[in-house]
Write a protein that holds these residues in place. Structure first.
Motif, PDB file in Angstrom:
ATOM      1  N   PRO A  30       0.911  -0.989   0.049  1.00 36.72           N
ATOM      2  CA  PRO A  30       0.088  -0.199  -0.019  1.00 36.72           C
ATOM      3  C   PRO A  30       0.847   1.552   0.010  1.00 36.72           C
ATOM      4  O   PRO A  30       0.521   2.301  -0.578  1.00 36.72           O
ATOM      5  CB  PRO A  30      -0.667  -0.044   1.335  1.00 36.72           C
ATOM      6  CG  PRO A  30      -0.824  -1.683   1.427  1.00 36.72           C
ATOM      7  CD  PRO A  30       0.474  -2.082   0.975  1.00 36.72           C
ATOM      8  N   PHE A  31       2.148   1.234   0.711  1.00 32.53           N
ATOM      9  CA  PHE A  31       2.883   2.395   0.604  1.00 32.53           C
ATOM     10  C   PHE A  31       3.257   2.598  -0.582  1.00 32.53           C
ATOM     11  O   PHE A  31       3.550   3.925  -1.148  1.00 32.53           O
ATOM     12  CB  PHE A  31       4.063   2.119   1.601  1.00 32.53           C
ATOM     13  CG  PHE A  31       5.009   3.490   1.763  1.00 32.53           C
ATOM     14  CD1 PHE A  31       4.518   4.586   2.370  1.00 32.53           C
ATOM     15  CD2 PHE A  31       6.350   3.324   1.146  1.00 32.53           C
ATOM     16  CE1 PHE A  31       5.487   5.505   2.407  1.00 32.53           C
ATOM     17  CE2 PHE A  31       7.189   4.399   1.265  1.00 32.53           C
ATOM     18  CZ  PHE A  31       6.669   5.400   1.900  1.00 32.53           C
ATOM     19  N   GLY A  32       3.835   1.607  -1.588  1.00 32.02           N
ATOM     20  CA  GLY A  32       4.024   1.804  -2.869  1.00 32.02           C
ATOM     21  C   GLY A  32       3.065   2.293  -3.696  1.00 32.02           C
ATOM     22  O   GLY A  32       3.262   3.062  -4.686  1.00 32.02           O
ATOM     23  N   ARG A  33       2.053   1.941  -3.412  1.00 29.51           N
ATOM     24  CA  ARG A  33       0.688   2.403  -4.174  1.00 29.51           C
ATOM     25  C   ARG A  33       0.357   3.709  -4.089  1.00 29.51           C
ATOM     26  O   ARG A  33       0.180   4.534  -4.925  1.00 29.51           O
ATOM     27  CB  ARG A  33      -0.590   1.548  -4.112  1.00 29.51           C
ATOM     28  CG  ARG A  33      -1.601   1.814  -4.883  1.00 29.51           C
ATOM     29  CD  ARG A  33      -2.946   1.075  -4.449  1.00 29.51           C
ATOM     30  NE  ARG A  33      -2.605  -0.248  -4.106  1.00 29.51           N
ATOM     31  CZ  ARG A  33      -3.158  -0.920  -2.865  1.00 29.51           C
ATOM     32  NH1 ARG A  33      -3.753  -0.006  -2.265  1.00 29.51           N
ATOM     33  NH2 ARG A  33      -2.926  -2.097  -2.312  1.00 29.51           N
ATOM     34  N   ARG A  34       0.498   4.303  -2.672  1.00 30.68           N
ATOM     35  CA  ARG A  34       0.375   5.654  -2.353  1.00 30.68           C
ATOM     36  C   ARG A  34       1.446   6.439  -3.218  1.00 30.68           C
ATOM     37  O   ARG A  34       1.295   7.546  -3.489  1.00 30.68           O
ATOM     38  CB  ARG A  34       0.389   5.839  -0.959  1.00 30.68           C
ATOM     39  CG  ARG A  34       0.171   7.326  -0.522  1.00 30.68           C
ATOM     40  CD  ARG A  34       0.081   7.422   1.028  1.00 30.68           C
ATOM     41  NE  ARG A  34      -0.824   6.822   1.454  1.00 30.68           N
ATOM     42  CZ  ARG A  34      -1.141   6.409   2.619  1.00 30.68           C
ATOM     43  NH1 ARG A  34      -0.489   7.146   3.777  1.00 30.68           N
ATOM     44  NH2 ARG A  34      -2.411   5.829   2.935  1.00 30.68           N
ATOM     45  N   ILE A  35       2.602   6.032  -3.202  1.00 33.90           N
ATOM     46  CA  ILE A  35       3.522   6.724  -4.028  1.00 33.90           C
ATOM     47  C   ILE A  35       3.315   6.838  -5.321  1.00 33.90           C
ATOM     48  O   ILE A  35       3.627   7.949  -5.894  1.00 33.90           O
ATOM     49  CB  ILE A  35       5.070   6.207  -3.767  1.00 33.90           C
ATOM     50  CG1 ILE A  35       5.467   6.209  -2.525  1.00 33.90           C
ATOM     51  CG2 ILE A  35       6.070   6.699  -4.615  1.00 33.90           C
ATOM     52  CD1 ILE A  35       6.814   5.455  -1.895  1.00 33.90           C
ATOM     53  N   ARG A  36       2.658   5.754  -6.092  1.00 31.91           N
ATOM     54  CA  ARG A  36       2.567   6.025  -7.396  1.00 31.91           C
ATOM     55  C   ARG A  36       1.157   6.829  -7.550  1.00 31.91           C
ATOM     56  O   ARG A  36       1.189   7.716  -8.537  1.00 31.91           O
ATOM     57  CB  ARG A  36       2.125   4.677  -8.123  1.00 31.91           C
ATOM     58  CG  ARG A  36       3.476   3.773  -8.028  1.00 31.91           C
ATOM     59  CD  ARG A  36       3.067   2.447  -9.174  1.00 31.91           C
ATOM     60  NE  ARG A  36       1.963   1.828  -8.575  1.00 31.91           N
ATOM     61  CZ  ARG A  36       2.029   0.817  -7.563  1.00 31.91           C
ATOM     62  NH1 ARG A  36       2.956   0.745  -7.125  1.00 31.91           N
ATOM     63  NH2 ARG A  36       1.070   0.267  -7.021  1.00 31.91           N
ATOM     64  N   GLN A  37       0.339   6.696  -6.659  1.00 34.86           N
ATOM     65  CA  GLN A  37      -0.899   7.693  -6.833  1.00 34.86           C
ATOM     66  C   GLN A  37      -0.530   9.223  -6.614  1.00 34.86           C
ATOM     67  O   GLN A  37      -1.015   9.962  -7.291  1.00 34.86           O
ATOM     68  CB  GLN A  37      -2.110   7.362  -5.921  1.00 34.86           C
ATOM     69  CG  GLN A  37      -2.578   5.966  -6.238  1.00 34.86           C
ATOM     70  CD  GLN A  37      -3.605   5.489  -5.148  1.00 34.86           C
ATOM     71  OE1 GLN A  37      -3.528   5.978  -4.065  1.00 34.86           O
ATOM     72  NE2 GLN A  37      -4.370   4.481  -5.473  1.00 34.86           N
ATOM     73  N   THR A  38       0.452   9.491  -5.732  1.00 35.08           N
ATOM     74  CA  THR A  38       0.953  10.773  -5.549  1.00 35.08           C
ATOM     75  C   THR A  38       1.700  11.448  -6.535  1.00 35.08           C
ATOM     76  O   THR A  38       1.356  12.353  -7.112  1.00 35.08           O
ATOM     77  CB  THR A  38       1.779  10.816  -4.211  1.00 35.08           C
ATOM     78  OG1 THR A  38       1.208  10.497  -3.189  1.00 35.08           O
ATOM     79  CG2 THR A  38       2.271  12.353  -4.087  1.00 35.08           C
ATOM     80  N   ALA A  39       2.599  10.496  -7.470  1.00 33.47           N
ATOM     81  CA  ALA A  39       2.954  10.936  -8.447  1.00 33.47           C
ATOM     82  C   ALA A  39       2.098  11.031  -9.588  1.00 33.47           C
ATOM     83  O   ALA A  39       2.220  12.195 -10.370  1.00 33.47           O
ATOM     84  CB  ALA A  39       4.055   9.782  -8.890  1.00 33.47           C
ATOM     85  N   ASN A  40       1.193  10.211  -9.699  1.00 29.45           N
ATOM     86  CA  ASN A  40       0.170  10.422 -10.902  1.00 29.45           C
ATOM     87  C   ASN A  40      -0.685  11.614 -10.791  1.00 29.45           C
ATOM     88  O   ASN A  40      -0.903  12.426 -11.613  1.00 29.45           O
ATOM     89  CB  ASN A  40      -0.744   9.327 -10.932  1.00 29.45           C
ATOM     90  CG  ASN A  40      -0.124   8.121 -11.458  1.00 29.45           C
ATOM     91  OD1 ASN A  40       0.850   8.028 -12.362  1.00 29.45           O
ATOM     92  ND2 ASN A  40      -0.685   6.923 -11.224  1.00 29.45           N
TER      93      ASN A  40
END
Length: 86
Positions: A30-40
């Motif tokens: 979930p932490f990696g997903r949050r990083i990707r979502q923030t970048a998007n």
């Protein structure tokens, strides 16, 4: 002497493997997903900031920054200052 060199090389290899596994794990957590979502989100916000509702997508160099800090399309700025440009 050879044992020290071999041990150093193995230690560096171990660090590389652990780093790779950590980066892989961040991609599926979930932490990696949050990083990707923030970048998007940042990419989409930047693209929306560069899009004029009337004239469409503009280059960042072509935008005019108003005193309030808001970006404005250069064509909209010309129309506002000089009147209607056909």
């Amino acid at each position: 002497m050879n044992a020290i060199i071999v041990e150093s090389v193995l230690f560096v290899a171990l660090l590389a493997v652990v780093g790779t596994l950590l980066l892989r794990a961040l991609g599926i957590t979930p932490f990696g997903r949050r990083i990707r979502q923030t970048a998007n989100r940042k990419r989409i916000d930047k693209q929306a900031e560069l899009t004029c509702p009337i004239h469409g997508m503009q280059r960042e160099e072509d935008l005019v920054r108003l005193p309030t800090g808001e970006p404005l399309c250069s064509l909209c700025y010309k129309e506002a200052v000089h009147g209607d440009i056909s």
